[in-house]
Design a protein around this motif. Structure first.
Motif, PDB file in Angstrom:
ATOM      1  N   GLU A   1       0.831  -1.211   0.000  1.00  0.00           N
ATOM      2  CA  GLU A   1       0.000   0.000   0.000  1.00  0.00           C
ATOM      3  C   GLU A   1       0.863   1.257   0.000  1.00  0.00           C
ATOM      4  O   GLU A   1       0.595   2.215  -0.733  1.00  0.00           O
ATOM      5  CB  GLU A   1      -0.922   0.006   1.225  1.00  0.00           C
ATOM      6  CG  GLU A   1      -2.100  -0.931   1.129  1.00  0.00           C
ATOM      7  CD  GLU A   1      -3.104  -0.692   2.243  1.00  0.00           C
ATOM      8  OE1 GLU A   1      -3.037   0.392   2.875  1.00  0.00           O
ATOM      9  OE2 GLU A   1      -3.944  -1.576   2.481  1.00  0.00           O
TER      10      GLU A   1
ATOM     11  N   GLU B   1       2.351   1.874  -3.349  1.00  0.00           N
ATOM     12  CA  GLU B   1       1.350   2.393  -4.284  1.00  0.00           C
ATOM     13  C   GLU B   1       1.072   3.869  -4.025  1.00  0.00           C
ATOM     14  O   GLU B   1       0.821   4.643  -4.953  1.00  0.00           O
ATOM     15  CB  GLU B   1       0.057   1.578  -4.163  1.00  0.00           C
ATOM     16  CG  GLU B   1       0.182   0.156  -4.707  1.00  0.00           C
ATOM     17  CD  GLU B   1      -1.044  -0.692  -4.413  1.00  0.00           C
ATOM     18  OE1 GLU B   1      -1.913  -0.229  -3.630  1.00  0.00           O
ATOM     19  OE2 GLU B   1      -1.132  -1.817  -4.948  1.00  0.00           O
ATOM     20  N   GLU B   2       1.130   4.265  -2.750  1.00  0.00           N
ATOM     21  CA  GLU B   2       0.905   5.670  -2.396  1.00  0.00           C
ATOM     22  C   GLU B   2       2.117   6.541  -2.718  1.00  0.00           C
ATOM     23  O   GLU B   2       1.999   7.772  -2.763  1.00  0.00           O
ATOM     24  CB  GLU B   2       0.577   5.780  -0.905  1.00  0.00           C
ATOM     25  CG  GLU B   2      -0.753   5.137  -0.528  1.00  0.00           C
ATOM     26  CD  GLU B   2      -0.949   5.042   0.975  1.00  0.00           C
ATOM     27  OE1 GLU B   2      -0.092   5.588   1.723  1.00  0.00           O
ATOM     28  OE2 GLU B   2      -1.935   4.434   1.409  1.00  0.00           O
TER      29      GLU B   2
END
Length: 328
Positions: free
Chosen positions: A48, A51-52
């Protein structure tokens, strides 16, 4: 149950972010061991964060033979912070510095301000923000007392007195924090000591100190803690000479030791004070066992800068030792 699970996920995610803010580089094994989060959960949250854009994948140079293991690093340009140090002198001085998340300086300059400090501050902030779209947080230090609503109740630079910082900075729509300069100095200095005081005696009447107790910045019920210049009715009275300055700081040290009993007191004075003489004077009235470690320094600007960086990053963390719920 779902809400509880989501909350735990966010706590774990923040723990991983905090770890990378601190170490910059890591692999999954080191991360799981340091945070005590399972490798499976680490894998999910790392994905995550990549991806950020918060993390980037890199080869781990500590691999011992065979294929290099996957490593991860904090993306130093995920966002930038603008650090502003406001100081008093013969003329007010304002320093601007843009840093990335590794603490590397991207741009830095300072200037003595002959005209309006507020106009100079706004003009330069507008310029920096227009030139760097990654500036996401602003941290300011100021030689003054600020309340929970960001009103500047008193300040060495009179133009800022009775001003609300939101009136100055809200136009930029960027989260900010403003803090007393010596409070930030003790945050920047503090490492492992549970309780430490940073006492600053400038060549004027405006003595003050920053206080860390149990690893937390202590401000007091009305955010007035640390204003030692008011002890013994000395507010706004400049020491007449070296002897008066030395006596003043001994009285301030005595009060701090008796009330707070810290592990260490760090002192920066504009007067050429000798540590041994200060300790001798303290031991004349206080048992030696109660005298904390005394350290003299001349690096308050360095520690304020470190404290500003901590404060700016803590705005994103939203849980920390600098920005906290201020009580009145």
């Amino acid at each position: 149950m779902a809400a509880s699970s989501e909350k735990l996920k966010q706590v774990n995610k923040q723990s991983i972010k905090d770890y990378f803010y601190e170490v910059k580089f890591s692999n999954k094994n080191q991360l799981a061991q340091a945070t005590r989060i399972s490798k499976t959960t680490c894998t999910t949250l790392i994905k995550e964060l990549m991806e950020e854009g918060f993390l980037k994948q890199t080869e781990n140079n500590e691999s011992t033979g065979g294929r290099p293991s996957k490593g991860y690093e904090l993306n130093k340009d995920f966002y930038h912070v603008c650090l502003i140090m406001i100081q008093n002198g013969q003329l007010p001085k304002i320093q601007f510095e843009i840093k990335n998340l590794w603490g590397e300086s991207i741009e830095k300059y300072e200037e003595e301000v002959k005209g309006s400090c507020i106009e100079y501050l706004q003009k330069n902030l507008s310029k920096l923000i227009s030139e760097d779209a990654k500036i996401s947080y602003i941290a300011l230090s100021i030689p003054g007392v600020i309340n929970a609503k960001d009103d500047i109740l008193s300040c060495d630079i009179w133009e800022f007195e009775n001003k609300n910082v939101h009136d100055i900075l809200d136009q930029y729509e960027i989260p900010f924090i403003i803090e007393n300069d010596v409070n930030l100095a003790v945050v920047g200095y503090h490492t492992v000591e549970e309780s430490v005081v940073f006492l600053y005696q400038p060549g004027s009447m405006y003595s003050g100190c920053g206080i860390m107790l149990d690893g937390q910045l202590y401000r007091g019920s009305t955010l007035f803690a640390g204003e030692v210049g008011y002890l013994n009715g000395c507010a706004f009275v400049e020491p007449e000479d070296f002897d008066a300055a030395q006596m003043t700081i001994i009285e301030q040290l005595t009060a701090l030791i008796c009330v707070l009993n810290p592990q260490k007191i760090v002192i920066q004075s504009s007067y050429d004070l000798e540590k041994e003489k200060l300790i001798d004077a303290l031991e004349a009235n206080i048992q030696k066992i109660h005298i904390p470690e005394i350290e003299m320094t001349s690096d308050i600007e360095l520690y304020i800068s470190k404290g500003l960086m901590e404060a700016a990053v803590d705005l994103e963390r939203d849980h920390m030792k600098v920005k906290e719920i201020k009580k009145l």
